[in-house]
Design a protein around this motif. Structure first.
Motif, PDB file in Angstrom:
ATOM      1  N   VAL A 291       0.816  -1.214   0.000  1.00  0.00           N
ATOM      2  CA  VAL A 291       0.000   0.000   0.000  1.00  0.00           C
ATOM      3  C   VAL A 291       0.853   1.269   0.000  1.00  0.00           C
ATOM      4  CG1 VAL A 291      -1.710   1.332   1.290  1.00  0.00           C
ATOM      5  CG2 VAL A 291      -1.891  -1.152   1.189  1.00  0.00           C
ATOM      6  N   SER A 292       1.878   1.293   0.808  1.00  0.00           N
ATOM      7  CA  SER A 292       2.654   2.508   1.022  1.00  0.00           C
ATOM      8  C   SER A 292       3.350   2.980  -0.241  1.00  0.00           C
ATOM      9  CB  SER A 292       3.716   2.281   2.109  1.00  0.00           C
ATOM     10  OG  SER A 292       3.122   2.021   3.344  1.00  0.00           O
ATOM     11  N   SER A 293       3.553   4.285  -0.341  1.00  0.00           N
ATOM     12  CA  SER A 293       4.329   4.838  -1.440  1.00  0.00           C
ATOM     13  C   SER A 293       5.744   4.275  -1.401  1.00  0.00           C
ATOM     14  CB  SER A 293       4.373   6.364  -1.314  1.00  0.00           C
ATOM     15  OG  SER A 293       5.191   6.933  -2.315  1.00  0.00           O
ATOM     16  N   CYS A 294       6.198   3.735  -2.519  1.00  0.00           N
ATOM     17  CA  CYS A 294       7.504   3.094  -2.653  1.00  0.00           C
ATOM     18  C   CYS A 294       7.660   1.898  -1.711  1.00  0.00           C
ATOM     19  CB  CYS A 294       8.634   4.099  -2.434  1.00  0.00           C
ATOM     20  SG  CYS A 294       8.657   5.418  -3.676  1.00  0.00           S
ATOM     21  N   GLY A 295       6.527   1.413  -1.202  1.00  0.00           N
ATOM     22  CA  GLY A 295       6.523   0.197  -0.407  1.00  0.00           C
ATOM     23  C   GLY A 295       5.447  -0.752  -0.887  1.00  0.00           C
ATOM     24  N   SER A 296       4.983  -0.531  -2.107  1.00  0.00           N
ATOM     25  CA  SER A 296       3.909  -1.381  -2.626  1.00  0.00           C
ATOM     26  C   SER A 296       4.424  -2.761  -3.011  1.00  0.00           C
ATOM     27  CB  SER A 296       3.223  -0.708  -3.817  1.00  0.00           C
ATOM     28  OG  SER A 296       4.148  -0.457  -4.859  1.00  0.00           O
ATOM     29  N   ASN A 297       5.696  -2.856  -3.398  1.00  0.00           N
ATOM     30  CA  ASN A 297       6.311  -4.177  -3.584  1.00  0.00           C
ATOM     31  C   ASN A 297       6.518  -4.822  -2.220  1.00  0.00           C
ATOM     32  OD1 ASN A 297       8.565  -3.635  -6.432  1.00  0.00           O
ATOM     33  ND2 ASN A 297       6.364  -3.809  -6.331  1.00  0.00           N
ATOM     34  N   GLU A 298       6.264  -6.106  -2.126  1.00  0.00           N
ATOM     35  CA  GLU A 298       6.500  -6.836  -0.887  1.00  0.00           C
ATOM     36  C   GLU A 298       7.525  -7.931  -1.147  1.00  0.00           C
ATOM     37  OE1 GLU A 298       2.740  -7.314   1.692  1.00  0.00           O
ATOM     38  OE2 GLU A 298       1.992  -7.285  -0.375  1.00  0.00           O
ATOM     39  N   ARG A 299       8.503  -8.047  -0.276  1.00  0.00           N
ATOM     40  CA  ARG A 299       9.515  -9.097  -0.445  1.00  0.00           C
ATOM     41  C   ARG A 299       9.963  -9.591   0.922  1.00  0.00           C
ATOM     42  NH1 ARG A 299      15.331  -6.432  -2.181  1.00  0.00           N
ATOM     43  NH2 ARG A 299      15.462  -4.817  -0.593  1.00  0.00           N
TER      44      ARG A 299
ATOM     45  N   CYS B 154      12.758   3.786  -5.666  1.00  0.00           N
ATOM     46  CA  CYS B 154      11.398   3.711  -5.144  1.00  0.00           C
ATOM     47  C   CYS B 154      10.973   2.280  -4.838  1.00  0.00           C
ATOM     48  CB  CYS B 154      10.420   4.356  -6.121  1.00  0.00           C
ATOM     49  SG  CYS B 154       8.708   4.396  -5.515  1.00  0.00           S
ATOM     50  N   GLU B 155      10.956   1.398  -5.794  1.00  0.00           N
ATOM     51  CA  GLU B 155      10.518   0.022  -5.552  1.00  0.00           C
ATOM     52  C   GLU B 155      11.705  -0.929  -5.605  1.00  0.00           C
ATOM     53  OE1 GLU B 155       7.808  -0.800  -4.358  1.00  0.00           O
ATOM     54  OE2 GLU B 155       6.375   0.771  -4.885  1.00  0.00           O
TER      55      GLU B 155
ATOM     56  N   TYR C 200      11.121   6.893   1.201  1.00  0.00           N
ATOM     57  CA  TYR C 200      11.334   8.135   0.483  1.00  0.00           C
ATOM     58  C   TYR C 200      12.836   8.341   0.347  1.00  0.00           C
ATOM     59  CZ  TYR C 200      10.263  12.919  -1.035  1.00  0.00           C
ATOM     60  OH  TYR C 200      10.130  14.068  -1.759  1.00  0.00           O
ATOM     61  N   GLY C 201      13.229   9.307  -0.476  1.00  0.00           N
ATOM     62  CA  GLY C 201      14.653   9.566  -0.655  1.00  0.00           C
ATOM     63  C   GLY C 201      14.926  11.041  -0.846  1.00  0.00           C
ATOM     64  N   SER C 202      16.154  11.451  -0.540  1.00  0.00           N
ATOM     65  CA  SER C 202      16.550  12.844  -0.674  1.00  0.00           C
ATOM     66  C   SER C 202      18.022  12.917  -1.067  1.00  0.00           C
ATOM     67  CB  SER C 202      16.339  13.587   0.650  1.00  0.00           C
ATOM     68  OG  SER C 202      16.831  14.924   0.570  1.00  0.00           O
TER      69      SER C 202
END
Length: 355
Positions: free
Chosen positions: A74-82, A296-297, A335-337
């Protein structure tokens, strides 16, 4: 000092007697932490006392190794699950590094020639590096430098801080801000230097941690992206660090239709929103820098002790901040910066256990 002189005199007298007596008769036993070290006094040439640096690491919590699902779908940049396996226990800062803790470390580093500073900036002075570590020329920075060798704290003059704390506030226990990623890893290396440990980071090129294997580093470092999420959701795959209940201003400092606070809070201000391991502020207050480069993913293939991308332009951030919406508070939100930013970003130190 009087006690030290008495102890020293006693040891000198013992040593004098030991010269004329059997070595087996005169031994010195030092007791500490339930253990005893024994020395033959005749072998002692002299005894001296000296002061030592008192800078110590902030309190840390042991995070057990284990297997967990990184990402929540669900989460932004956390939609992939591993599935992620972490094979080493590690220590993680109980709270984000505070202004007081960072100031004390920076003062030590300045006094020992590890950094340079003026009234606008602190920058690196090791290994030929001149990277900016802390931006002082910002209303968000609560650490300042007087130009004559001394760092000090202030209230932020920003309208956010003044509106949040109209009667004033003590910035000591607020998380440090305007610290770059380089400033975060440099702080970790200062702790290593003081503890007699090898520095974890290269300070040229891309500042690799322990040759690309942060999990095997002996010194202090930033947590990896995977370690941070493992600690936040330990050990029940919780949605938020405190559980599965939705965010509100009693659980975290964030933006919720309006600002909960409008500025940072002192670390540990939310005891009613406990993380399973006793960590504080894993959601809200300020973002936490992580060791990894960010993308992101991350895909869905199972992985062991992941280290993130080999290169990039942004470093991973976790946990949300006082000025960001509630979707960033999820354990799986990523997220990233760019590493030279630091506006609403702080960090907490980590160290592999058993090293």
């Amino acid at each position: 000092m009087k006690r030290r002189m008495i102890v020293l005199l006693g040891l000198v007298l013992i040593a004098g007697v030991a010269v004329s007596q059997s070595e087996e008769m005169w031994k010195m036993r030092i007791h500490r932490s339930g253990e005893t070290d024994e020395y033959i006094v005749a072998d002692v040439d002299s005894i001296t006392f000296h002061t030592v640096d008192t800078l110590i690491a902030p309190p840390m919590v042991l995070v057990p190794a284990g297997i967990f699902i990184m990402g929540d779908g669900v989460s932004s940049c956390g939609s992939n699950e591993r599935e992620v396996t972490l094979t080493r226990d590690f220590f993680l800062g109980q709270h984000e590094v505070t202004n007081r803790e960072y100031l004390e470390a920076t003062q030590w580093a300045y006094d020992h020639g590890c950094v340079n500073a003026d009234t606008t900036s602190v920058w690196d002075n090791l290994d030929g590096s001149t990277r900016e570590l802390l931006d002082l020329d910002s209303d968000f920075s609560e650490i300042q430098f007087d130009g004559a060798g001394n760092f000090y704290l202030r209230e932020s003059p920003s309208s956010y801080a003044q509106d949040a704390y109209p009667d004033g506030y003590d910035s000591s226990d607020h998380p440090v801000k305007e610290v770059t990623w380089y400033g975060a890893v440099r702080y970790c290396d200062w702790l290593s230097m003081l503890a007699g440990l090898p520095r974890a980071y290269e300070h040229s090129g891309d500042w690799t941690c322990n040759g690309g294997d942060p999990y095997a580093a002996n010194g202090y470092r930033l947590p990896t992206d995977a370690e941070w999420e493992h600690a936040a959701q330990y050990d029940d795959e919780r949605i938020y660090p405190w559980g599965n209940e939705g965010p509100d201003c009693s659980r975290a400092n964030f933006y919720h239709t309006d600002y909960c606070v409008g500025w940072t809070s002192p670390v540990g201000s939310y005891p009613e929103a406990p993380v399973a391991l006793g960590l504080s502020d894993m959601a809200g207050n300020v973002f936490d820098w992580c060791n990894d480069w960010w993308v992101c993913e991350l895909g869905t293939n199972p992985v062991t002790d992941p280290t993130g991308p080999a290169s990039g332009t942004r470093r991973a951030l976790r946990g949300g901040s006082w000025s960001i919406l509630d979707n960033t508070l999820r354990c799986a939100f990523r997220y990233g910066s760019p590493p030279y930013n630091g506006n609403v970003i702080g960090f907490r130190a980590a160290r592999t256990a058993g090293q």
